[in-house]
Design a protein around this motif. Structure first.
Motif, mmCIF file in Angstrom:
data_model
loop_
_atom_site.group_PDB
_atom_site.id
_atom_site.type_symbol
_atom_site.label_atom_id
_atom_site.label_comp_id
_atom_site.label_asym_id
_atom_site.label_seq_id
_atom_site.Cartn_x
_atom_site.Cartn_y
_atom_site.Cartn_z
ATOM 1 N N MET A 1 0.853 -1.196 0.000
ATOM 2 C CA MET A 1 0.000 0.000 0.000
ATOM 3 C C MET A 1 0.887 1.243 0.000
ATOM 4 N N GLU A 3 0.261 4.120 -0.800
ATOM 5 C CA GLU A 3 -0.406 5.382 -0.470
ATOM 6 C C GLU A 3 -0.428 5.650 1.029
ATOM 7 N N SER A 4 0.128 4.782 1.808
ATOM 8 C CA SER A 4 0.095 4.945 3.265
ATOM 9 C C SER A 4 1.032 6.080 3.706
ATOM 10 N N THR A 5 0.638 6.709 4.808
ATOM 11 C CA THR A 5 1.425 7.804 5.401
ATOM 12 C C THR A 5 1.655 7.488 6.871
ATOM 13 N N HIS A 69 -9.812 8.023 6.063
ATOM 14 C CA HIS A 69 -8.710 7.068 6.060
ATOM 15 C C HIS A 69 -8.899 6.061 7.196
ATOM 16 N N CYS A 71 -6.786 4.177 10.050
ATOM 17 C CA CYS A 71 -5.533 4.428 10.759
ATOM 18 C C CYS A 71 -5.180 3.226 11.611
ATOM 19 N N LEU A 90 -0.386 4.772 11.010
ATOM 20 C CA LEU A 90 -0.270 4.407 9.588
ATOM 21 C C LEU A 90 -1.613 4.702 8.933
ATOM 22 N N THR A 92 -4.127 5.005 5.820
ATOM 23 C CA THR A 92 -4.360 4.394 4.505
ATOM 24 C C THR A 92 -5.743 4.814 4.019
ATOM 25 N N HIS A 96 -9.587 1.188 0.750
ATOM 26 C CA HIS A 96 -9.037 -0.144 1.003
ATOM 27 C C HIS A 96 -9.873 -0.856 2.075
ATOM 28 N N VAL A 101 -5.979 -3.426 5.631
ATOM 29 C CA VAL A 101 -5.180 -2.409 6.324
ATOM 30 C C VAL A 101 -4.634 -2.985 7.628
ATOM 31 N N HIS A 104 -1.905 -5.552 6.831
ATOM 32 C CA HIS A 104 -0.721 -4.870 6.310
ATOM 33 C C HIS A 104 0.042 -4.190 7.447
ATOM 34 N N GLY A 105 -0.701 -3.555 8.360
ATOM 35 C CA GLY A 105 -0.038 -2.913 9.496
ATOM 36 C C GLY A 105 0.714 -3.915 10.360
#
Length: 694
Positions: A1, A3-5, A69, A71, A90, A92, A96, A101, A104-105
């Motif tokens: 992913m 696009e994650s911040t 998003h 988080c 995180l 996303t 999604h 999410v 993935h985290g």
């Protein structure tokens, strides 16, 4: 992913503030602002050392200028998080799936417990068993604000992962999902799904306060009713299997509508519900989980299942599922699913539908034959009785199963002869090789109705010894005399037709059949002429004596061919006409469509061909054949006895010339001629007797 911040908060001399690790770009201000809001709750700064443990959470958040998003947050204190602790976020995009999410985290959490820029491990948790999800699912359905999850943090992480796959997104957004909460909320009341603190830290005051606030899973409300309980079991099974439900479920607004839809459309039905669902919601039965109920219903209620099949009320995808239940019931014995020849007047098209199913169910010919032998032909099964088998031969042929595919037996051979009037090769081999051919043929004849000439010819073809063939002819004649009704006609006609069809067996017919005819008083002049000709070729007499016998045969035959107006027919019925047009399979026709029974051909030739008692007059060769047909006005005069006699079983009468009607003998003279011929015959036989003695 990609696009994650990632946004990180940590302790410093200035307090708990944004932390910017060296070499990592500064996150956009909107994400920093969103993280600042979450710091207040639920992703708070840890107040105590957590040691090797971290709390993982998932919340839904609005990010200014970037939209909603998901988080995934990590909270820790001690170790890599420092003495003041830290929180990592995180973010996303919400498009999604929340389960993706979350997983993935988890893969981005490194050995030190901190989030890495990229995944560094596999998913560290396993899915729970379904029963561990029933209590939280019931609480969510009841809209309980605080839903505790049992287990250690990794076990809770596994439960959250599978619940996020099946629950409606709106339900997921409305709650905080956490492996364990660091502290209860102070002002605002949040809807939470969370585990308890790790057992290693359970004696902490914060752990006790959080557990008291969250409650125990044992105290959660149960399902509202049995339908809810069944629906929640189904959801728990889907979750435990890590199945992601479709948009028709994930797009629902709340748990109540979700559970109701599951109960209505996704539950594995009970067998008694199948008929209703076939009418109202057949899609519910298409899932593999519903198939056992369909199978059970068809097994328990075969008549109703058959009615649905013939009425096309079963979806094509379920037809073979229904037949699985029907065939399972059939294997138990009897004929519960109406294999032929059962009465299926209630179920139009059932034999056709059943035949198609058998061909699909048992595609290999060898296996299909074995299926028929085991479940249809065995004792006590639908086709064990020869008559039932006879009624079902056409249906068996539609399966590609013929006489050569079935083990030969007296019963099956009787059926084949009754149905088609001929033997299959496998049946011929069986009759030829049987140890007791006489007994088997006698048993076989006893199982038939009136035995036609065609069937007798088939049996003569497999009979071995001459004595066996003679006995067979006598057995068949005796059998027919007991089974022939008034319309079956005369035995002498039958014998003559048999000679016509099997001239090579003339000796067996004469020896085996004529004695029985004589006992019944059914030996007319035509057949007597045949007997004289037959024995003339076999007796050890002079040429003159042999000629006299042949002359006697010719005159007896000629005398029997009287004008039609001088006689009446005593046997109005024709056994072969009834056999060909009455009972199925008893009659035969040649390639021109004429009956192969010569007696029938003679009757069509005209009344002038029949003797005084209604039996046909026959020449010594080809009884009833066309060469002996004559116009009603004609008669036959004998030729001189100077022609050579061919060798063989059949001795022809000397050829005759035709004379006109005006040369016919008066009745009185004709009677005198018959008496004279009889005297000649007696004289010749007398001389032969004394010649043998000398």
């Amino acid at each position: 992913m990609n696009e994650s911040t990632i946004v990180e908060w940590g302790g410093s001399g200035a307090g708990f503030v944004l932390h910017e690790p060296p070499g990592r770009p500064r996150p956009p201000a909107a994400f920093v602002s969103a993280a600042d809001k979450l710091i207040k709750y639920p992703v708070v700064q840890p107040t105590a050392d957590l040691g090797p443990h971290q709390a993982w959470s998932l919340v839904w958040a609005q990010v200014d200028e970037h939209g909603p998003h998901w988080c995934f947050a990590v909270q820790g204190r001690g170790g890599a998080f420092g003495r003041s602790g830290g929180c990592q976020f995180l973010f996303t995009p919400a498009r999604h799936e929340p389960a993706d999410v979350w997983l993935h985290g988890l893969t981005m959490v490194g050995q030190d417990g901190r989030l890495a820029p990229e995944p560094v491990r596999e998913v560290p948790c396993s899915p729970p068993v379904p029963r561990d999800l029933l209590a939280p699912l019931a609480a969510l359905t009841d809209d309980t604000a605080r839903v505790p999850l049992d287990g250690e943090p990794l076990e809770v992480a596994g439960s959250i992962a599978v619940l996020l796959k099946v629950l409606p997104r709106q339900v997921v957004r409305s709650r905080v999902w956490s492996t364990f909460l660091l502290k209860p909320p102070v002002l605002d009341d949040y809807n939470v799904v969370s585990g308890h603190w790790p057992a290693e830290l359970a004696d902490r005051d914060s752990a006790a306060r959080t557990r008291h606030w969250l409650g125990e899973s044992a105290h959660l409300p149960g399902p509202r009713d049995d339908q809810d309980a069944a629906a929640l079991r189904w959801v728990a099974e889907q979750a435990s299997d890590q199945v992601s439900l479709g948009e028709e479920y994930r797009g629902l607004p709340d748990m109540r509508s979700f559970v109701d839809k599951v109960a209505r459309e996704a539950l594995v039905p009970a067998a008694h519900e199948v008929p209703r669902l076939l009418e109202e919601a057949p899609a519910r039965l298409l899932t593999p989980r519903a198939h056992p109920a369909v199978v059970r219903w068809a097994h328990d209620d075969p008549d109703r299942a058959i009615a649905h099949l013939v009425a096309d009320r079963v979806p094509g995808e379920l037809v073979d599922v229904v037949f699985e239940g029907l065939f399972a019931r059939h294997e138990e014995g009897g004929n519960p699913i109406s294999f032929p020849p059962a009465d299926v007047s209630r179920f139009p098209r059932w034999p056709e539908v059943l035949g198609d199913a058998v061909r699909r169910w048992v595609p290999e010919q060898r296996d299909r034959v074995a299926f028929v032998e085991r479940t249809l032909l065995a004792p006590g099964r639908p086709l064990a009785d020869p008559r039932a088998l006879a009624m079902s031969l056409l249906w068996l042929e539609s399966l590609g199963i013929g006489a050569d595919d079935l083990p030969p037996s007296v019963e099956s051979i009787a059926v084949a002869l009754g149905r088609r009037g001929r033997l299959a090769q496998r049946q011929r081999d069986y009759l030829r090789s049987t140890g007791d051919q006489v007994g088997v043929l006698r048993d076989l004849v006893g199982r038939l109705d009136f035995v036609s000439v065609a069937v007798t010819a088939e049996l003569l073809d497999v009979a071995g010894e001459e004595s066996t063939r003679r006995g067979l002819v006598r057995t068949v004649l005796a059998h027919n005399s007991e089974h022939a009704d008034r319309g079956r006609g005369s035995m002498d006609t039958w014998v003559a037709d048999l000679v016509d069809r099997r001239p090579q067996d003339q000796s067996a017919v004469v020896e085996g059949g004529f004695g029985l005819l004589r006992e019944h008083g059914l030996l007319p002049d035509g057949l007597l002429a045949l007997a004289l000709s037959h024995y003339a070729d076999r007796l050890d007499v002079s040429e003159v004596g042999r000629g006299l016998l042949l002359e006697a045969a010719d005159r007896v035959n000629t005398a029997s061919r009287a004008p039609a107006e001088a006689r009446t027919e005593a046997f109005p019925g024709d056994p072969y006409r009834e056999a060909a047009h009455g009972d199925p399979g008893w009659g035969e026709s040649d390639s021109q469509g004429n009956s192969l029974h010569s007696g029938r051909r003679q009757r069509r030739a005209g009344a002038g061909d029949f003797g005084p008692s209604g039996q046909a007059g026959y020449g010594a060769q080809g009884f009833g054949a066309d060469r002996y047909r004559r116009a009603e006005a004609d008669t036959v005069a004998p030729q001189p006895l100077d022609e050579p006699v061919p060798a063989g079983n059949t001795v022809p009468v000397p050829r005759a010339r035709r004379v006109g009607r005006e040369q016919e003998l008066p009745p009185a003279l004709r009677l005198a001629l018959i008496i004279g011929i009889a005297a000649v015959v007696v004289f010749v036989l007398y001389q032969l007797f004394f010649a043998r003695l000398g």
